[in-house]
Design a protein around this motif. Structure first.
Motif, PDB file in Angstrom:
ATOM      1  N   LEU A 157      -4.278   5.738  12.067  1.00  6.50           N
ATOM      2  CA  LEU A 157      -3.347   6.609  11.357  1.00  6.50           C
ATOM      3  C   LEU A 157      -2.369   5.746  10.572  1.00  6.50           C
ATOM      4  N   TYR A 158      -2.029   6.191   9.358  1.00  8.97           N
ATOM      5  CA  TYR A 158      -1.118   5.410   8.535  1.00  8.97           C
ATOM      6  C   TYR A 158      -0.253   6.334   7.684  1.00  8.97           C
ATOM      7  N   ASN A 159       0.893   5.822   7.302  1.00 11.40           N
ATOM      8  CA  ASN A 159       1.793   6.521   6.398  1.00 11.40           C
ATOM      9  C   ASN A 159       1.311   6.260   4.974  1.00 11.40           C
ATOM     10  N   PHE A 160       0.816   7.308   4.321  1.00 17.18           N
ATOM     11  CA  PHE A 160       0.204   7.092   3.008  1.00 17.18           C
ATOM     12  C   PHE A 160       1.241   6.678   1.963  1.00 17.18           C
ATOM     13  N   GLU A 161       2.516   6.927   2.219  1.00 18.93           N
ATOM     14  CA  GLU A 161       3.540   6.545   1.258  1.00 18.93           C
ATOM     15  C   GLU A 161       3.855   5.050   1.326  1.00 18.93           C
ATOM     16  N   THR A 162       3.742   4.479   2.504  1.00 21.21           N
ATOM     17  CA  THR A 162       4.084   3.059   2.674  1.00 21.21           C
ATOM     18  C   THR A 162       2.876   2.191   3.005  1.00 21.21           C
ATOM     19  N   GLY A 163       1.786   2.820   3.469  1.00 24.62           N
ATOM     20  CA  GLY A 163       0.617   2.064   3.899  1.00 24.62           C
ATOM     21  C   GLY A 163       0.733   1.532   5.312  1.00 24.62           C
ATOM     22  N   ALA A 164       1.882   1.715   5.966  1.00 30.47           N
ATOM     23  CA  ALA A 164       2.078   1.182   7.314  1.00 30.47           C
ATOM     24  C   ALA A 164       1.245   1.962   8.327  1.00 30.47           C
ATOM     25  N   ARG A 165       0.537   1.231   9.180  1.00 27.20           N
ATOM     26  CA  ARG A 165      -0.307   1.856  10.196  1.00 27.20           C
ATOM     27  C   ARG A 165       0.444   1.996  11.519  1.00 27.20           C
ATOM     28  N   LEU A 166       0.118   3.050  12.265  1.00 28.79           N
ATOM     29  CA  LEU A 166       0.686   3.201  13.593  1.00 28.79           C
ATOM     30  C   LEU A 166       0.009   2.221  14.544  1.00 28.79           C
TER      31      LEU A 166
END
Length: 293
Positions: free
Chosen positions: A269-278
């Motif tokens: 899972l990742y934040n599509f706005e930042t690309g950061a993954r959980l």
């Protein structure tokens, strides 16, 4: 004159008494009317059931319920007024315990919907059967929230593989389905995750599913990117900590030129706005081994 004044005072007292009595009688009716207005302003649990099913349940099997249940016409469009975009077939059975959840699932029944009253009145002998089902969602009839009957939606069978993989602090991958653990070049692999949120996630995370040779996550052979459940159930709508969510149905095709050997099917899972993954454990993905023959 004194008598006239006395009579006038008596009339005034009488009128005041009548007004007081009328006001006293009106108060309960006013309170009752206000209570009824509040009740009718609340959604019915059947309406919430429609909305939940439309947004959250894949229409991959029939819905089982009792014929005399309050829910028995929920998905009968001509009679219930159901206007959901997702169409569901249904079946009535007052004695599901005559079979097993797996036999019902094999016969094309995916879900079981039951109210608390149904359990007391119709399904008293079916508690052992119900205990084998996988609860997805309970829609509660509560003051100030909803009227009707508390209703629970079950899935006939749990995920094929049960897991307990924490993604960040709020989301858990509780299980998944995988069509095969071995495949040949050109085969399609079908993968479906199942989710649970301990608290409302912080963002509308996207999901990636990658297939790559073991040891080389940069050599992606097939991939999926999209919502972990659906566009109608983005993570910010995961507000019920008692709910389990059926994830997106993902199909990945093994490339025709894939070399035989061990592959990894990875989900993250990742934040599509930042690309950061959980984070998941010490990494950022949950891995499933797949063998290409």
């Amino acid at each position: 004159v004194w008598l006239s004044q006395r009579g006038q005072r008596a009339r005034i007292a009488t009128v005041a008494l009548v007004v007081a009595i009328t006001a006293g009688l009106a108060v309960p009716y006013t309170l009752q009317t206000a209570a009824l207005a509040r009740e009718y302003a609340l959604p019915d649990t059947n309406l919430l059931l429609w909305q939940y099913a439309d947004a959250s349940l894949p229409p991959e099997g029939k819905v089982l319920m009792a014929r005399d249940s309050r829910t028995h016409l929920v998905w009968n469009r001509p009679y219930s007024g159901y206007t959901g975009a997702t169409a569901f077939d249904w079946v009535h059975d007052d004695n599901p315990q005559d079979g097993t959840p797996q036999s019902a699932y094999d016969a094309g029944i995916s879900y079981f919907v039951v109210t608390q009253r149904d359990r007391r009145r119709i399904y008293r002998e079916a508690e052992a059967f119900i205990a084998q089902l996988w609860p997805l969602k309970t829609i509660r009839a509560r003051p100030s929230e909803a009227v009707g009957e508390t209703t629970t939606v079950y899935r006939m069978v749990p995920p094929q593989v049960m897991t307990d993989a924490a993604f960040g602090e709020a989301i858990t991958l509780v299980g998944y389905d995988l069509s095969a653990e071995t495949a040949s070049p050109g085969d399609a692999l079908r993968f479906r995750p199942y989710w649970h949120a301990q608290q409302t996630p912080a963002a509308n995370y996207s999901m990636f599913v990658h297939l790559y040779p073991a040891g080389d996550p940069t050599a992606i052979a097939a991939q999926f990117d999209g919502p972990p459940v659906s566009a109608a159930r983005l993570p910010l709508t995961w507000t019920d900590s008692g709910e389990f969510l059926i994830g997106a149905d993902v199909t990945l095709t093994v490339p025709d030129d894939a070399a035989p050997g061990d592959f990894v099917l990875a989900v993250g899972l990742y934040n599509f706005e930042t690309g950061a993954r959980l984070p998941v454990g010490e990494g950022d993905r949950y891995e499933v081994r797949v063998v290409v023959e």
